[in-house]
Design a protein around this motif. Sequence first.
Motif: not given
Length: 404
Positions: A254-260, A268-277, A301-303, A376-379
């Motif tokens: 269980f993790q509670a996070l804050q992202r700027d 893109a950095a947030f998406a990569q972080w999620l993908d690496a979990i 972000l919503d998508a 936003q293709t490739g986003s």
Amino acid sequence: MKFIHTSDWQIGMTRAFLSQEAAARYSQARIDAIRTLGQLAAEHGAQFIVVAGDVFESNQLSAQTLSRALDALNSVPVPVFLLPGNHDPLDASSIFRSKTFREKARDHLIVVTDSAPIPVPGVSNVEVVGAPWFSKRPAVDLCAGALKNLEPEPGVTRILLGHGQVDSLAPDQAQPGVVNQALLEQALAEGRVHYVALGDRHSLTRVGSSDRLCYSGTPLVTDFDEVDPNRALLVELANDACTLTPLTVGFWEFQALQRDINGPQDLAAFAQWLDAIRGKECTVLKVGFTGSVNLALAAELDALLEAQAHVFASLKRRERTTDLAVIPDALDDNAIALSGYADATWKALLAQAASDDTATDALRLMYRLAGGAGSQTGSAGSQAGNAAGSETESAGSNGGSSGA
């Protein structure tokens, strides 16, 4: 002499932020943790297991849940001492007195019903002394009561099994059931007991300067504020030495996070972080966002969040800590083509957006419906994703304890 100290299994616990499918897997993981503890006992040569309270989430469990828990408990190859706690007190409705428990629990499952010393089956000169709960709100320090008439017994090693907050950690020391830490340390110093196994705090916690007074924490995480959960303690007592070894039991997170989020690179950095979990199916995330974005980035972000909805056990936008300003710009206008009533509505909402969050939300929805997000293709939104929706805060552990 080795044994395993564990607590706060809370079999039957549910979490409101989990979907029905994820909740079923989480409930099964709590049952699986029992079998894992049995395997760890065999692997490390532990001669028995003590469960320091809150074996069950409540005294009102379904017969199916209780039967599955007992099936797992019956498979454990060593004696298991079960202490009633604040969630499953030994009252008139006690689950430990239920027909299902009485008929299905095998002899090596020992319910601690009073404070009389209990010899450990198959282990010479070792006793367990318990302080069971008889109600959800005791009027006295139950551990102090268990120690009151206990005298040292030469050649006998004793483990005190207790539940509740010690006064040095309790948020309200005036509560009558708070455990007096000084009395526990005095009993250890006098040799009346040789280890104090505590429960109620879901984080693995050593109390005081001695390794002989500890909370094991929960074997499967229950809340976001727990420190080092998913653990049990292997305790080894030899002569005057006490050695503690944390053992990993559960694997949920269980993790509670804050992202700027202030630009495409942040998303893109947030998406990569999620993908690496790894182990997303056993990972619960709640994420608060801060920063300033345009409609296009807000839509991405919503998508991104929606795309991962079925991958994680739970992924929620943390509304309470989110302060993400959505500021429409000229690029947003250029990204969609509207006419007539839709165009008029768009412009009216743009005029209101600076001072009206509802208007901003409407613009985000219009942007996506008009195909802005899809352009936003490739986003980041097409790379990873999951669960939109507002956060449901869990009731729970108050600084890592289960509370009363």
